[in-house]
Design a protein around this motif. Structure first.
Motif, mmCIF file in Angstrom:
data_model
loop_
_atom_site.group_PDB
_atom_site.id
_atom_site.type_symbol
_atom_site.label_atom_id
_atom_site.label_comp_id
_atom_site.label_asym_id
_atom_site.label_seq_id
_atom_site.Cartn_x
_atom_site.Cartn_y
_atom_site.Cartn_z
ATOM 1 N N PRO A 39 11.726 16.863 -5.051
ATOM 2 C CA PRO A 39 12.554 16.662 -3.854
ATOM 3 C C PRO A 39 13.156 15.253 -3.827
ATOM 4 N N HIS A 40 14.421 15.179 -3.472
ATOM 5 C CA HIS A 40 15.067 13.862 -3.386
ATOM 6 C C HIS A 40 14.347 12.960 -2.377
ATOM 7 N N GLU A 41 13.835 13.561 -1.305
ATOM 8 C CA GLU A 41 13.135 12.759 -0.296
ATOM 9 C C GLU A 41 11.920 12.056 -0.894
ATOM 10 N N TYR A 42 11.209 12.726 -1.788
ATOM 11 C CA TYR A 42 10.025 12.133 -2.396
ATOM 12 C C TYR A 42 10.412 11.078 -3.429
ATOM 13 N N ALA A 43 11.442 11.376 -4.221
ATOM 14 C CA ALA A 43 11.905 10.387 -5.191
ATOM 15 C C ALA A 43 12.471 9.153 -4.489
ATOM 16 N N ALA A 44 13.048 9.338 -3.322
ATOM 17 C CA ALA A 44 13.556 8.202 -2.547
ATOM 18 C C ALA A 44 12.427 7.287 -2.097
ATOM 19 N N GLN A 45 11.254 7.854 -1.815
ATOM 20 C CA GLN A 45 10.099 7.022 -1.464
ATOM 21 C C GLN A 45 9.730 6.093 -2.606
ATOM 22 N N PHE A 46 9.754 6.606 -3.825
ATOM 23 C CA PHE A 46 9.447 5.770 -4.987
ATOM 24 C C PHE A 46 10.440 4.624 -5.098
ATOM 25 N N PHE A 47 11.712 4.915 -4.896
ATOM 26 C CA PHE A 47 12.728 3.871 -5.002
ATOM 27 C C PHE A 47 12.551 2.813 -3.918
ATOM 28 N N GLU A 48 12.432 3.245 -2.656
ATOM 29 C CA GLU A 48 12.403 2.286 -1.547
ATOM 30 C C GLU A 48 11.057 1.594 -1.379
ATOM 31 N N LEU A 49 9.981 2.361 -1.446
ATOM 32 C CA LEU A 49 8.669 1.803 -1.124
ATOM 33 C C LEU A 49 8.003 1.143 -2.320
ATOM 34 N N PHE A 50 8.416 1.526 -3.521
ATOM 35 C CA PHE A 50 7.806 0.968 -4.724
ATOM 36 C C PHE A 50 8.745 0.004 -5.448
ATOM 37 N N LEU A 51 9.842 0.497 -6.009
ATOM 38 C CA LEU A 51 10.707 -0.357 -6.807
ATOM 39 C C LEU A 51 11.269 -1.531 -6.010
ATOM 40 N N ILE A 52 11.840 -1.238 -4.866
ATOM 41 C CA ILE A 52 12.458 -2.306 -4.074
ATOM 42 C C ILE A 52 11.393 -3.248 -3.525
ATOM 43 N N LEU A 105 0.826 -1.206 0.000
ATOM 44 C CA LEU A 105 0.000 0.000 0.000
ATOM 45 C C LEU A 105 0.862 1.259 0.000
ATOM 46 N N ALA A 106 1.902 1.272 0.816
ATOM 47 C CA ALA A 106 2.796 2.430 0.847
ATOM 48 C C ALA A 106 3.456 2.648 -0.507
ATOM 49 N N GLY A 107 3.775 1.569 -1.207
ATOM 50 C CA GLY A 107 4.385 1.679 -2.525
ATOM 51 C C GLY A 107 3.429 2.257 -3.552
ATOM 52 N N LEU A 108 2.151 1.902 -3.447
ATOM 53 C CA LEU A 108 1.155 2.456 -4.368
ATOM 54 C C LEU A 108 1.043 3.969 -4.192
ATOM 55 N N VAL A 109 1.076 4.429 -2.945
ATOM 56 C CA VAL A 109 1.022 5.865 -2.675
ATOM 57 C C VAL A 109 2.288 6.553 -3.195
ATOM 58 N N ALA A 110 3.451 5.923 -2.975
ATOM 59 C CA ALA A 110 4.701 6.501 -3.468
ATOM 60 C C ALA A 110 4.732 6.545 -4.990
ATOM 61 N N HIS A 111 4.144 5.546 -5.634
ATOM 62 C CA HIS A 111 4.058 5.544 -7.094
ATOM 63 C C HIS A 111 3.200 6.708 -7.585
ATOM 64 N N LEU A 112 2.094 6.981 -6.902
ATOM 65 C CA LEU A 112 1.231 8.084 -7.297
ATOM 66 C C LEU A 112 1.961 9.417 -7.141
ATOM 67 N N THR A 113 2.724 9.565 -6.071
ATOM 68 C CA THR A 113 3.534 10.771 -5.901
ATOM 69 C C THR A 113 4.503 10.928 -7.063
ATOM 70 N N ASN A 114 5.111 9.827 -7.465
ATOM 71 C CA ASN A 114 6.066 9.874 -8.571
ATOM 72 C C ASN A 114 5.385 10.257 -9.886
ATOM 73 N N GLU A 115 4.168 9.751 -10.116
ATOM 74 C CA GLU A 115 3.414 10.137 -11.304
ATOM 75 C C GLU A 115 3.167 11.647 -11.315
ATOM 76 N N LEU A 116 2.768 12.178 -10.188
ATOM 77 C CA LEU A 116 2.529 13.617 -10.068
ATOM 78 C C LEU A 116 3.812 14.410 -10.314
ATOM 79 N N LEU A 117 4.919 13.920 -9.773
ATOM 80 C CA LEU A 117 6.191 14.634 -9.930
ATOM 81 C C LEU A 117 6.675 14.627 -11.372
#
Length: 294
Positions: free
Chosen positions: A179-192, A150-162
């Motif tokens: 922001p690097h902090e937001y892009a880091a969420q996509f990497f850790e919570l979604f991709l990984i 679920l956290a990854g889905l939210v991080a993916h949506l943030t990445n789409e917006l960015l």
């Protein structure tokens, strides 16, 4: 025959902490506000990409947000747009543009700025409401039968917006910050986390499979060091070790832009946003041919 990628030997406990979940929720709300203001200001007919206008781009993000209001509830909850569950299950990295994205445009043809922004804002508000007490580690069936928390889905949506916000901002010559902090969420919570939980057939293709193991360690100032392994049709996560083939230092915003083909790899390297070394650094190329984004 296509290659079916499986998660294998997932190592370590989840890294989706309560703090990271709160940060992911705050990020999507913050970027949605910025994105909405940008869309309301921009020329609706300006070309944000080679093929999409500003409003095509905004409608794409709004449609994804609307789909996610069902996805965050359960895998059995009907989507607001009929036929999408079957489309999502059949989607791979290589067919997403001709398949899912085209289907979303047909299912959600709205292009009025006020209506699209209203749909986006209401959908994100609904996602945050529905997940207020949810377990962020609960996995959701996603593209190609992959599993994302679920956290990854939210991080993916943030990445789409960015990313799409950047497309729109460039079209109307406005600054846009990732922001690097937001892009880091996509990497850790979604991709990984997709690699931890199951990639399904999202990476299927008909290209020759690299035979043998490639272990790539990823490090940044914003993420926990982690190794992703690709081995003849399987992808999984390990802890970093001395025998990793490739080591990559990255700045999260630049990595996201590179993986989604917004900037070339050479530019990321020349600006110091991507540094590659290790025992066999040349193996990063075949790794990225398989572990890729649309």
């Amino acid at each position: 025959m296509g290659t079916r990628y499986q998660t294998h030997r997932a190592i370590g406990a989840t890294r989706i902490t309560p703090e990271k979940w709160r940060a992911a929720r705050a990020a999507v709300e913050d970027v949605a506000d910025r994105f909405s203001a940008l869309v309301e200001y921009a020329d609706p007919q300006a070309m944000a990409t080679a093929d999409w206008t500003v409003m095509d781009t905004a409608a794409h993000v709004a449609a994804i947000s609307w789909l996610n209001t069902s996805a965050v509830v359960s895998d059995d909850t009907p989507f607001p747009m009929p036929g999408m569950r079957k489309q999502i299950a059949a989607t791979t990295v290589d067919n997403i543009h001709a398949g899912l994205n085209s289907a979303l445009f047909r299912a959600y043809p709205e292009r009025d700025p006020g209506e699209v922004v209203g749909r986006l804002r209401s959908s994100i508000d609904e996602i945050l409401r529905l997940t207020a007490t949810a377990d962020p580690t609960r996995t959701i069936s996603w593209l190609g039968g992959s599993k994302v928390p679920l956290a990854g889905l939210v991080a993916h949506l943030t990445n789409e917006l960015l990313l799409h916000g950047r497309d729109i901002a460039r079209a109307v010559d406005l600054p846009w910050r990732i922001p690097h902090e937001y892009a880091a969420q996509f990497f850790e919570l979604f991709l990984i986390e997709i690699a931890r939980n199951g990639a399904g057939h999202i990476l299927d293709d008909d290209r020759p499979v690299h035979q043998g193991r490639i272990a790539v360690e990823f490090r940044s100032d914003y993420t926990t060091p982690v190794t992703m392994v690709l081995d003849t049709g399987a992808v999984w996560i390990e802890e970093p070790s001395r025998d990793n083939d490739v080591r990559v230092y990255f700045k999260p915003a630049a990595l996201s832009l590179m993986l989604f083909h917004r900037i070339p790899r050479a530019k990321a390297a020349m600006t110091g946003s991507l540094r590659v070394w290790g025992r066999r650094p040349w193996l990063l190329a075949p790794f990225l041919r398989k572990v890729r984004l649309p």
